[in-house]
Scaffold this motif. Sequence first.
Motif, PDB file in Angstrom:
ATOM      1  N   UNK A 165       4.344 -34.485  55.438  1.00  0.00           N
ATOM      2  CA  UNK A 165       5.789 -35.464  55.120  1.00  0.00           C
ATOM      3  C   UNK A 165       5.739 -36.732  55.115  1.00  0.00           C
ATOM      4  N   UNK A 166       4.720 -37.258  56.057  1.00  0.00           N
ATOM      5  CA  UNK A 166       4.614 -38.651  55.950  1.00  0.00           C
ATOM      6  C   UNK A 166       4.044 -39.255  54.825  1.00  0.00           C
ATOM      7  N   UNK A 167       3.062 -38.506  54.378  1.00  0.00           N
ATOM      8  CA  UNK A 167       2.251 -38.814  52.904  1.00  0.00           C
ATOM      9  C   UNK A 167       3.362 -39.003  51.709  1.00  0.00           C
ATOM     10  N   UNK A 168       4.363 -37.734  51.747  1.00  0.00           N
ATOM     11  CA  UNK A 168       5.430 -37.840  50.552  1.00  0.00           C
ATOM     12  C   UNK A 168       6.529 -39.118  50.851  1.00  0.00           C
ATOM     13  N   UNK A 169       6.422 -39.218  52.149  1.00  0.00           N
ATOM     14  CA  UNK A 169       7.606 -40.137  52.421  1.00  0.00           C
ATOM     15  C   UNK A 169       6.893 -41.696  52.164  1.00  0.00           C
ATOM     16  N   UNK A 170       5.567 -42.080  52.250  1.00  0.00           N
ATOM     17  CA  UNK A 170       4.812 -43.098  51.995  1.00  0.00           C
ATOM     18  C   UNK A 170       4.965 -43.274  50.405  1.00  0.00           C
ATOM     19  N   UNK A 171       5.086 -42.129  49.564  1.00  0.00           N
ATOM     20  CA  UNK A 171       4.995 -42.424  48.144  1.00  0.00           C
ATOM     21  C   UNK A 171       6.630 -42.955  47.878  1.00  0.00           C
ATOM     22  N   UNK A 172       7.764 -42.213  48.552  1.00  0.00           N
ATOM     23  CA  UNK A 172       9.186 -42.444  48.341  1.00  0.00           C
ATOM     24  C   UNK A 172       9.420 -43.850  48.484  1.00  0.00           C
ATOM     25  N   UNK A 173       8.620 -44.369  49.690  1.00  0.00           N
ATOM     26  CA  UNK A 173       9.227 -45.635  50.060  1.00  0.00           C
ATOM     27  C   UNK A 173       8.505 -46.827  49.394  1.00  0.00           C
ATOM     28  N   UNK A 174       7.285 -46.459  48.742  1.00  0.00           N
ATOM     29  CA  UNK A 174       6.522 -47.654  48.007  1.00  0.00           C
ATOM     30  C   UNK A 174       7.024 -47.539  46.682  1.00  0.00           C
ATOM     31  N   UNK A 175       6.712 -46.150  46.045  1.00  0.00           N
ATOM     32  CA  UNK A 175       6.925 -45.943  44.566  1.00  0.00           C
ATOM     33  C   UNK A 175       7.868 -45.320  44.056  1.00  0.00           C
ATOM     34  N   UNK A 176       8.664 -44.444  44.899  1.00  0.00           N
ATOM     35  CA  UNK A 176       9.555 -43.445  44.480  1.00  0.00           C
ATOM     36  C   UNK A 176      10.657 -43.946  43.663  1.00  0.00           C
ATOM     37  N   UNK A 177      11.167 -45.296  44.008  1.00  0.00           N
ATOM     38  CA  UNK A 177      11.983 -45.813  43.148  1.00  0.00           C
ATOM     39  C   UNK A 177      11.926 -46.046  41.646  1.00  0.00           C
ATOM     40  N   UNK A 178      10.625 -45.968  41.205  1.00  0.00           N
ATOM     41  CA  UNK A 178      10.244 -45.947  39.952  1.00  0.00           C
ATOM     42  C   UNK A 178      11.037 -44.778  39.167  1.00  0.00           C
ATOM     43  N   UNK A 179      11.210 -43.570  39.713  1.00  0.00           N
ATOM     44  CA  UNK A 179      11.390 -42.328  39.351  1.00  0.00           C
ATOM     45  C   UNK A 179      12.857 -41.882  39.791  1.00  0.00           C
ATOM     46  N   UNK A 180      13.182 -40.925  38.681  1.00  0.00           N
ATOM     47  CA  UNK A 180      14.308 -40.313  39.005  1.00  0.00           C
ATOM     48  C   UNK A 180      14.027 -38.802  39.773  1.00  0.00           C
ATOM     49  N   UNK A 181      13.126 -38.144  39.467  1.00  0.00           N
ATOM     50  CA  UNK A 181      12.758 -37.090  40.270  1.00  0.00           C
ATOM     51  C   UNK A 181      11.245 -36.947  40.667  1.00  0.00           C
ATOM     52  N   UNK A 182      10.909 -36.168  41.595  1.00  0.00           N
ATOM     53  CA  UNK A 182       9.570 -35.914  42.182  1.00  0.00           C
ATOM     54  C   UNK A 182       9.328 -34.485  42.115  1.00  0.00           C
ATOM     55  N   UNK A 183       8.089 -33.969  41.819  1.00  0.00           N
ATOM     56  CA  UNK A 183       7.780 -32.767  42.183  1.00  0.00           C
ATOM     57  C   UNK A 183       6.808 -32.361  42.976  1.00  0.00           C
ATOM     58  N   UNK A 268      17.510 -41.450  50.661  1.00  0.00           N
ATOM     59  CA  UNK A 268      18.436 -41.552  51.517  1.00  0.00           C
ATOM     60  C   UNK A 268      18.750 -40.735  52.651  1.00  0.00           C
ATOM     61  N   UNK A 269      18.182 -39.370  52.416  1.00  0.00           N
ATOM     62  CA  UNK A 269      18.503 -38.310  53.399  1.00  0.00           C
ATOM     63  C   UNK A 269      17.341 -37.525  53.890  1.00  0.00           C
ATOM     64  N   UNK A 270      16.151 -37.705  53.472  1.00  0.00           N
ATOM     65  CA  UNK A 270      15.128 -36.756  53.930  1.00  0.00           C
ATOM     66  C   UNK A 270      14.105 -37.382  54.932  1.00  0.00           C
ATOM     67  N   UNK A 271      14.564 -38.575  55.348  1.00  0.00           N
ATOM     68  CA  UNK A 271      13.664 -39.011  56.453  1.00  0.00           C
ATOM     69  C   UNK A 271      13.675 -38.285  57.877  1.00  0.00           C
ATOM     70  N   UNK A 272      12.534 -37.887  58.284  1.00  0.00           N
ATOM     71  CA  UNK A 272      12.488 -37.109  59.300  1.00  0.00           C
ATOM     72  C   UNK A 272      12.194 -37.849  60.647  1.00  0.00           C
ATOM     73  N   UNK A 273      13.022 -37.644  61.665  1.00  0.00           N
ATOM     74  CA  UNK A 273      12.981 -38.172  62.925  1.00  0.00           C
ATOM     75  C   UNK A 273      11.725 -37.795  63.674  1.00  0.00           C
ATOM     76  N   UNK A 274      11.334 -38.743  64.708  1.00  0.00           N
ATOM     77  CA  UNK A 274      10.268 -37.768  65.644  1.00  0.00           C
ATOM     78  C   UNK A 274      11.204 -37.328  66.696  1.00  0.00           C
TER      79      UNK A 274
END
Lengths: 690, 66
Positions: A165-183, A268-274
């Motif tokens: 989940x951290x791996x995916x979050x890293x993508x979303x935080x750094x490069x995700x905004x280039x995209x509409x969707x991710x699979x 906006x809503x997928x960030x996971x807490x510890x």
Amino acid sequence: MSDIAARRWLFLFLVIVSTAAAVSKLYQVVRVDGIDLLEFLFLALFAILFGWITVSFWMAVFGAFARLTGARLLPLAEGSAPSSSRTAILMPIYNEDVGRVFSGVQAIFDSVAAMGTFDFFILSDSTEPANWIAEEVAWQNLRGSLEPDAPIFYRHRHRNIGRKSGNIQDFCENWGSHYDYMVVLDADSLMSGETLASLVQLMDANPRAALIQAPATLVGRSTLFSRIQQFASSAYGPTYNAGLAWLQGGQGNYWGHNAIIRVRAFQQHGGLPKLPGRPPFGGEIMSHDFVEAAFLQRAGWEVWMAPDLTGSYEEPPPTAYDHLKRDRRWAQGNLQHARIILAQGLKLPSRLHLAMGIMSYLASPLWLLLLVVSALEMFIPKGIAPFSYAGRHPELALSVSQSVPLLQLVTATLVLLYAPKLLALMVLLAQPAAVKAHGGIANILRSVVLESVFATLFAPVVMLVHSWFIFNILIGRATGWGTQTRDDRALPFLLVLREYWPHTLIGILASAALYRFAPASLEWFVPLLLGLILTIPLVQISSSLKLGALLARDNLFLVPSETGTIPVLKRAHQLLAKREAVTRNRDYRQLVLEDPQTRALHLRLLEEVPPSTAEIPPEKLTALIEAARRNGTKSFSRQEWLALLSDSGSIAALTGTPFQPPHSIDAAAIFPLGTPRPGEADFPSPLPRH
Amino acid sequence: MDRDISLFQGDVFPASIPPRRPTPMLPQPVVSWTFARLAVAGLDWLMAETTPTLPAPISTTTKRRV
């Protein structure tokens, strides 16, 4: 009342009524001579477990009804080609078989060609240095075989924060905004281009959808165990998924892969807490998928399952041992959801998904407890036999047989357990194309019988194993999230013996105890005891590749991927065979030091995604360089290799060559940034040209 | 000597990862319902539902409700 609300109320009514009927029947049996504490416990456990199996039963009934009547299982607006949306296909990997990963990526890449804008990201969290370098080499090999501007990117993360989940979050935080969707894919996932394009179109046409899950069919394995799993997934899965989809609607669940996600909603809503506290219940959320789906729905988004979408695949674990090893992680991840299930704001369906996930593992120790309680009931002699008074004459005490109601209860339980398979079979047999793809009616029936026998014998093994997991989790023993075995291989006998002798012993001792103290009841427990006593041969034999192949030749457990051709799967296998044909057994770590081109590539990638300089103390690096110069790198530990390979300066110093970037690199030409969308901030400027 | 065919051939193919567009993902809150919180929330709801609302004031000039 809406259709879905009516279905849900009907489902709830049926579950409650059937559970109440069974519990009432059992109550009539146990109350005859008064209810003691053990019997009360027995009743309570029975109520929970019977309720649990009625949920599965009625879900299958609903699914069969939906399938046979052609109900609309995905009531979303249909999309229309072509889509102008940009989609990132993410492959998070962690010390996986490199050839398998890149064969899969290339097969999917070939499949989506000209179907839309799909960029591929291989997101590596690999901590094995050899894997890391092998991935870089494989990535360059792949790029060399494609068009120069093929959008397949590789990123290695130096710290495995938050795991997948951290791996995916890293993508979303750094490069995700280039995209509409991710699979999001798993290392063993495959999806066809048509399915990916369909998912994108569905998302385009349904702006309230944050996530659409494409159920994955199990394919690609050859051991007996995995072929049985593949058959069960293919034969029963569509009915079960239909029931689930028909009841959950837009309040569905996420299974962690083979799903398309709206990036902005997830950011906006997928960030996971510890979670407060320590593992296993505190710390990072291990099974992140259910929680992310719950958070998205809490924010008002819809989460759907598309049960009719084919073209979504994954590989099952090759053996029972691997399957149960994976279950250890999932059990801990699901039990941890007990900390989330009462979170404020979650929708009721989300809480039910979390509860079902917890119960899927908790059912095992509850079942074990039920068996222990019923055994104690049988072993503890009663002061009086069950009796009833005849009229007003208490001296006319007649002994009462409880066999009939008990038999009714056992029959009901068996029906609930096996009827879902029969319903799914009915659905399968109603589709001629599916019948042919599974080998014909006779072979399907033989396969169902054999699969049922195997599942019946394996169930008590799973019960004991899961109960042991739950016990360990409850006493605070956490487990990690290591790599999964993805290769087909038979298990070594000593491993099976070492892992499963306790289960065999328990089976033998339980049989002996029943024979000694309650021989009349022994026959009721035969399937359970047989499964335990036969654990070792069951696990060993089912891991056999030869037996898997033999039964395939006899047309047993056939699935569409074996009887027909699935293009993306066939392509992945072809590419893997080609890779394996040229693979050399080499030390990829040394390659960075010995091969200038590999080193240039590695340094270039380090420059793009550098590790934090604070991670590796300079004095440590100096010591490593000195040690390497004196004695070579043969004795370097994994951590030492990671430290060395993470530092460009150390590599350059050790190899005696200054770092020079490879020629002809032009990032802007590789990643066309396109036209900024309205309302967006300035597009980031491309990297400077060399 | 020919380069090993299992290694990539020729130049390093450029495919720099896209430029970063930082978008922080904030951890979502997980505040569990406890008995105490449920009781307080229930009381709040009860108060909101049962507190009588005052009628609108009457204007001294127009003699009508504001």
